[in-house]
Design a protein around this motif. Structure first.
Motif, PDB file in Angstrom:
ATOM      1  N   PHE A   1      42.408  43.051  42.227  1.00  0.00           N
ATOM      2  CA  PHE A   1      41.500  42.344  41.318  1.00  0.00           C
ATOM      3  C   PHE A   1      40.076  42.904  41.363  1.00  0.00           C
ATOM      4  N   LYS A   2      39.803  43.752  42.348  1.00  0.00           N
ATOM      5  CA  LYS A   2      38.427  44.215  42.522  1.00  0.00           C
ATOM      6  C   LYS A   2      37.961  45.168  41.415  1.00  0.00           C
ATOM      7  N   PRO A   3      38.799  46.122  40.976  1.00  0.00           N
ATOM      8  CA  PRO A   3      38.355  46.959  39.853  1.00  0.00           C
ATOM      9  C   PRO A   3      38.030  46.103  38.630  1.00  0.00           C
TER      10      PRO A   3
ATOM     11  N   LEU B   1      38.085  38.823  47.195  1.00  0.00           N
ATOM     12  CA  LEU B   1      38.343  40.046  46.430  1.00  0.00           C
ATOM     13  C   LEU B   1      38.752  41.198  47.344  1.00  0.00           C
ATOM     14  N   THR B   2      38.191  41.246  48.541  1.00  0.00           N
ATOM     15  CA  THR B   2      38.576  42.293  49.485  1.00  0.00           C
ATOM     16  C   THR B   2      40.035  42.114  49.909  1.00  0.00           C
ATOM     17  N   LEU B   3      40.452  40.867  50.063  1.00  0.00           N
ATOM     18  CA  LEU B   3      41.831  40.590  50.452  1.00  0.00           C
ATOM     19  C   LEU B   3      42.807  40.768  49.290  1.00  0.00           C
TER      20      LEU B   3
ATOM     21  N   PHE C   1      50.782  39.124  44.957  1.00  0.00           N
ATOM     22  CA  PHE C   1      50.281  39.462  46.291  1.00  0.00           C
ATOM     23  C   PHE C   1      49.213  38.461  46.709  1.00  0.00           C
ATOM     24  N   ASP C   2      49.464  37.742  47.794  1.00  0.00           N
ATOM     25  CA  ASP C   2      48.491  36.819  48.374  1.00  0.00           C
ATOM     26  C   ASP C   2      48.714  36.840  49.887  1.00  0.00           C
TER      27      ASP C   2
ATOM     28  N   GLU D   1      38.226  35.634  40.971  1.00  0.00           N
ATOM     29  CA  GLU D   1      38.321  36.993  40.413  1.00  0.00           C
ATOM     30  C   GLU D   1      37.447  37.160  39.171  1.00  0.00           C
ATOM     31  N   ALA D   2      37.000  36.049  38.575  1.00  0.00           N
ATOM     32  CA  ALA D   2      36.205  36.106  37.340  1.00  0.00           C
ATOM     33  C   ALA D   2      34.717  36.138  37.659  1.00  0.00           C
ATOM     34  N   GLU D   3      33.997  37.065  37.043  1.00  0.00           N
ATOM     35  CA  GLU D   3      32.552  37.153  37.232  1.00  0.00           C
ATOM     36  C   GLU D   3      31.812  36.149  36.363  1.00  0.00           C
TER      37      GLU D   3
END
Length: 429
Positions: A104-106, A98-100, A66-67, A180-182
């Motif tokens: 990946f947000k969790p 991340l919102t889009l 999904f993109d 997506e990586a912190e």
């Protein structure tokens, strides 16, 4: 004798409609007998099922297909991955991305990308490529067990940042490629995980953006370039870190200020200019300011441990862990590799008195073979080629045993990487 005198009585017969009922009754009886067998056979088992387990967890997988067709920073032609293209407002850009991409947000605050690399040409040492493969496989093992992604780079992303400086453009590009990586976790090619269970306590670093192993007194008071090691560090994926990398790179050979900084670094640390002396200077110069307060020298565990003080302790550590498992049946339990983290959690209370770092009988987390130079073979004159080779084999086999155990095998001799033995059930009871 009993006589049935009723005139309409006759001997009952089995009708066709009764047969399914009889079959079901027989099947139910068999299931009850089978249940009773397993129930009573496990009464004396040391492994008790947890009937309160919340076993049906939601699938944490991210949607990799999904993109959405919505413009992001990736669609901006002025945006780039290289050091000569400054990035601004990165925190907001990441947040929008991340919102889009909501899958990946969790758990995005806990997501880690391990980054490592080596030269693009074959090693000059005849055994160099063999050892680099083993070091890389070790990192892949750790990442697989803990669900981390890994990026291995063996090309020079900036030809003006060779050798030890190459990690800076690599880390920067990885941050941009992985919003997506912190956390980005850099590890040198000659660093190995030697505790496959230990996980970095990221909750400890809530107020920090950069973490490196070392000894604060050596850096801040003695001004020693050996007070830290740049072979393993954590850097948060944020605007602060991009600015920090720009400052670090400005001290490197791609910068017009390189010669000026080389003189400054030599005057402060009495050592030539490299990535480590430059990092030491940034920590030393800014540690009392707000900017510097985002940097931490970790002293609580071996985020990077010096192999010279570690390798000779591995045999004793192995014996202590076997003693622990002899008395703790749950740690001997065979399990799928995917749930290995669970057994690290179970072991942790038994390690509360083990200590950490030098003098500890706890497994060292990361062992770094600084000075051995396995690829080019130009080891520090304090060491011998054989001494480095033997030490690397011991550490890598020590780590490999923790992985192979999930597959039912073990290296009985840490000095021999080629021979393994199958493990008996309930080992080491």
């Amino acid at each position: 004798m009993v006589v049935f005198s009723h005139a309409n009585w006759r001997k009952p017969t089995i009708r066709t409609l009764d047969r399914p009922s009889i079959f079901l009754a027989g099947a139910l009886t068999a299931l009850i007998i089978l249940w009773a067998f397993f129930f009573f056979s496990t009464i004396n088992s040391p492994y008790k099922p947890n009937t309160t387990c919340n076993c049906y967890q939601p699938d944490p997988a991210s949607n990799l297909q999904f993109d959405p067709p919505v413009s992001t920073f990736y669609d901006d032609p002025s945006f780039g991955y290289t050091l000569n293209k400054p990035i601004t407002n990165w925190d907001k850009k990441r947040e929008i991305w991340l919102t889009l991409h909501p899958s990946f947000k969790p758990r995005s605050r806990d997501r880690v990308l391990v980054v490592t690399g080596s030269r693009s040409t074959p090693c000059k040492s005849p055994i160099g490529d063999h050892f680099l493969l083993k070091f890389y496989r070790n990192k892949v093992d750790y990442c697989r067990i803990h669900g981390y992604d890994i990026f291995y780079n063996n090309v020079l992303l900036d030809r003006n940042m060779p050798s030890c400086w190459a990690k800076i453009p690599t880390v920067r590009a990885a941050m941009v490629a992985h919003p997506e990586a912190e956390w980005i976790w850099w590890l040198d090619e000659d660093a190995a995980f030697t505790d496959m269970e230990f996980k970095i306590p990221f909750e400890k670093y809530e107020g920090y953006n950069f973490v490196v192993h070392g000894w604060p007194k050596e850096v801040y008071e003695k001004k020693s370039w050996l007070g830290l090691n740049a072979g393993s560090f954590l850097i948060r994926n944020c605007q602060w870190s991009l600015d920090f990398l720009d400052s670090w790179a400005d001290m490197g050979p791609r910068s017009k200020n390189y010669d000026k900084w080389a003189d400054v670094l030599f005057n402060v640390f009495h050592h030539g200019s490299d990535d480590q002396t430059a990092l030491g200077y940034l920590l030393l110069k800014d540690h009392q300011k707000w900017y510097g307060k985002k940097m931490l020298i970790e002293t609580g565990y071996y985020l990077e441990g010096y192999w010279v003080v570690i390798v000779d302790t591995l045999k004793n550590i192995t014996e202590r862990y076997l003693e622990m498992e002899t008395s703790a049946g749950m740690l001997r339990r065979r399990h799928a590799e995917k749930v290995s983290e669970r057994y690290g959690v179970l072991r942790e209370p038994l390690l509360k008195d083990a200590g950490n770092e030098f003098g500890s009988w706890r497994r060292p987390f990361v062992t770094h073979f600084a000075g051995c130079q396995p690829c080019n073979g130009k080891h520090n004159p304090l060491f011998t080629a054989k001494g480095c080779r033997d030490a690397m084999n011991k550490a890598l086999n020590f780590a490999d045993n923790q992985v192979l155990r999930n597959y039912g095998f073990v290296h009985r001799n840490l000095s021999d990487p080629s021979v393994v033995s199958p493990l008996p059930f309930d080992y080491p009871a």
